[in-house]
Motif scaffolding. Sequence first.
Motif, mmCIF file in Angstrom:
data_model
loop_
_atom_site.group_PDB
_atom_site.id
_atom_site.type_symbol
_atom_site.label_atom_id
_atom_site.label_comp_id
_atom_site.label_asym_id
_atom_site.label_seq_id
_atom_site.Cartn_x
_atom_site.Cartn_y
_atom_site.Cartn_z
ATOM 1 N N LYS A 164 3.639 2.731 -8.897
ATOM 2 C CA LYS A 164 4.662 2.283 -7.956
ATOM 3 C C LYS A 164 4.327 0.916 -7.375
ATOM 4 O O LYS A 164 5.238 0.094 -7.150
ATOM 5 C CB LYS A 164 4.833 3.327 -6.848
ATOM 6 C CG LYS A 164 5.501 4.615 -7.345
ATOM 7 C CD LYS A 164 5.501 5.707 -6.303
ATOM 8 C CE LYS A 164 6.186 6.963 -6.841
ATOM 9 N NZ LYS A 164 6.095 8.104 -5.908
ATOM 10 N N SER B 233 -3.691 0.086 -2.937
ATOM 11 C CA SER B 233 -3.127 -1.135 -2.351
ATOM 12 C C SER B 233 -3.419 -2.333 -3.236
ATOM 13 O O SER B 233 -4.372 -2.335 -4.020
ATOM 14 C CB SER B 233 -3.684 -1.378 -0.948
ATOM 15 O OG SER B 233 -5.081 -1.596 -0.997
ATOM 16 N N SER C 217 0.828 -1.205 0.000
ATOM 17 C CA SER C 217 0.000 0.000 0.000
ATOM 18 C C SER C 217 0.861 1.253 0.000
ATOM 19 O O SER C 217 1.941 1.288 0.616
ATOM 20 C CB SER C 217 -0.920 0.027 1.231
ATOM 21 O OG SER C 217 -1.727 -1.114 1.300
ATOM 22 N N LEU C 218 0.365 2.268 -0.687
ATOM 23 C CA LEU C 218 0.966 3.602 -0.675
ATOM 24 C C LEU C 218 -0.160 4.621 -0.622
ATOM 25 O O LEU C 218 -1.245 4.397 -1.169
ATOM 26 C CB LEU C 218 1.825 3.841 -1.918
ATOM 27 C CG LEU C 218 3.122 3.031 -2.037
ATOM 28 C CD1 LEU C 218 3.735 3.244 -3.417
ATOM 29 C CD2 LEU C 218 4.115 3.413 -0.949
ATOM 30 N N SER C 219 0.096 5.750 0.015
ATOM 31 C CA SER C 219 -0.932 6.787 0.112
ATOM 32 C C SER C 219 -0.309 8.167 -0.079
ATOM 33 O O SER C 219 0.908 8.343 0.050
ATOM 34 C CB SER C 219 -1.651 6.718 1.469
ATOM 35 O OG SER C 219 -0.723 6.890 2.530
ATOM 36 N N ASP C 220 -1.158 9.132 -0.370
ATOM 37 C CA ASP C 220 -0.711 10.515 -0.542
ATOM 38 C C ASP C 220 -1.857 11.448 -0.151
ATOM 39 O O ASP C 220 -3.039 11.117 -0.351
ATOM 40 C CB ASP C 220 -0.280 10.776 -1.989
ATOM 41 C CG ASP C 220 0.554 12.039 -2.125
ATOM 42 O OD1 ASP C 220 0.893 12.646 -1.079
ATOM 43 O OD2 ASP C 220 0.867 12.432 -3.268
ATOM 44 N N ASP D 76 0.181 7.682 -10.070
ATOM 45 C CA ASP D 76 1.535 7.581 -9.524
ATOM 46 C C ASP D 76 1.630 6.459 -8.502
ATOM 47 O O ASP D 76 2.556 5.638 -8.536
ATOM 48 C CB ASP D 76 1.927 8.915 -8.885
ATOM 49 C CG ASP D 76 3.319 8.872 -8.273
ATOM 50 O OD1 ASP D 76 4.287 8.713 -9.034
ATOM 51 O OD2 ASP D 76 3.426 8.978 -7.034
ATOM 52 N N LEU D 77 0.667 6.391 -7.597
ATOM 53 C CA LEU D 77 0.678 5.345 -6.580
ATOM 54 C C LEU D 77 0.467 3.965 -7.204
ATOM 55 O O LEU D 77 1.129 2.985 -6.825
ATOM 56 C CB LEU D 77 -0.403 5.619 -5.535
ATOM 57 C CG LEU D 77 -0.272 6.927 -4.738
ATOM 58 C CD1 LEU D 77 -1.444 7.084 -3.792
ATOM 59 C CD2 LEU D 77 1.043 6.971 -3.975
ATOM 60 N N THR D 78 -0.443 3.876 -8.182
ATOM 61 C CA THR D 78 -0.705 2.600 -8.855
ATOM 62 C C THR D 78 0.530 2.116 -9.598
ATOM 63 O O THR D 78 0.862 0.925 -9.578
ATOM 64 C CB THR D 78 -1.883 2.752 -9.833
ATOM 65 O OG1 THR D 78 -3.047 3.195 -9.122
ATOM 66 C CG2 THR D 78 -2.197 1.444 -10.523
ATOM 67 N N GLU E 292 -5.340 6.284 -1.055
ATOM 68 C CA GLU E 292 -4.500 5.101 -0.828
ATOM 69 C C GLU E 292 -4.730 4.079 -1.929
ATOM 70 O O GLU E 292 -5.865 3.806 -2.306
ATOM 71 C CB GLU E 292 -4.822 4.466 0.522
ATOM 72 C CG GLU E 292 -3.975 3.232 0.821
ATOM 73 C CD GLU E 292 -4.411 2.534 2.092
ATOM 74 O OE1 GLU E 292 -3.739 2.720 3.123
ATOM 75 O OE2 GLU E 292 -5.440 1.808 2.048
#
Length: 312
Positions: A112, A291, A82-85, A108-110, A289
């Motif tokens: 990564k 994930s 998971s990553l969030s911003d 961007d999160l997807t 987020e």
Amino acid sequence: MPLASQVHRDAALENISVAYQTQGLVSDKLAPIVPVLKESDVYYIFSRDSLVVPETIRAPGTVSNRSSFSLSTLTYRLDQHSLSDLIPDRLRDNADKAVQLEISVVEDLTRKIALRKEIDLASLVASAAAWANVTSLTSTFAWSANTTLSNPLLFVDSAATTILQASGMAPNVVLLDDRTYRACRTHVSIVERTRYVSAESADEKMLAAMFGVSEVLLAQGVQNPGPEGLADGTTNAYIWTDMAFVAYVEKSPGFRKPTALYSFVHRDQGTTAKVKRWREEQSEGDMVEVSRMFDHVAPLSAAGYLIWNTIQ
């Protein structure tokens, strides 16, 4: 007459922007997705008993010979990635149209998370412990040597024979990293095969035909090893090391099917990442987020053959 700078003020264009991307991600193709309900479980492995042929002749008045099989199990365990911003309200209100702030954050999160999935699979495939057969080439036999001794066709043919004998299945896929792919295209042995067939250099389809497989996968993914904020001063690195991976991969996962690789993913997510969004009043913004839960496995070591150090 006023100056040009006096009649026009530079503003951000609203129909174009530039961003770094990466192509050639192959994890979903090389390791077919198996949707699962639980974060961990076991799956059955049938032994080689199915290839044992006992005496089948039955004499009059006798009973038939009994034949059976044995089972073992392996375990998968999903990890959540998971990553969030945070998208502050003021930043959203002040952003130029070309930034497309919310879309850019999700993408961007997807991206990564997808790179992490690719990195994890590349690490598994490059692990000598995962495969029954591994060949590390010396400089004489490296495919970049471009000699008759380093003929890629001979190495892939040898790997295919080994996989067929060990697993009962002929390989159907060859993965090449970008540098190995380019070495193959210009290798004297490959060029000689295509000289009277095509004026074009060998591509993935032509190489697949020469290797005797259904598909050649070209792994071109790159990552930046630098910390965020300083990545522009850091050189990108290839995700996949120099290698050729020959394997039988089951494209339609199911019962009693051999395969070199699978990717277990949570059924709620399928082939896409899960996106959540919630309000952070204290920060005066929206949190986004992304994930995905997955685990790469190599169920049948005999169905894969790793050839590495192809470039020297």
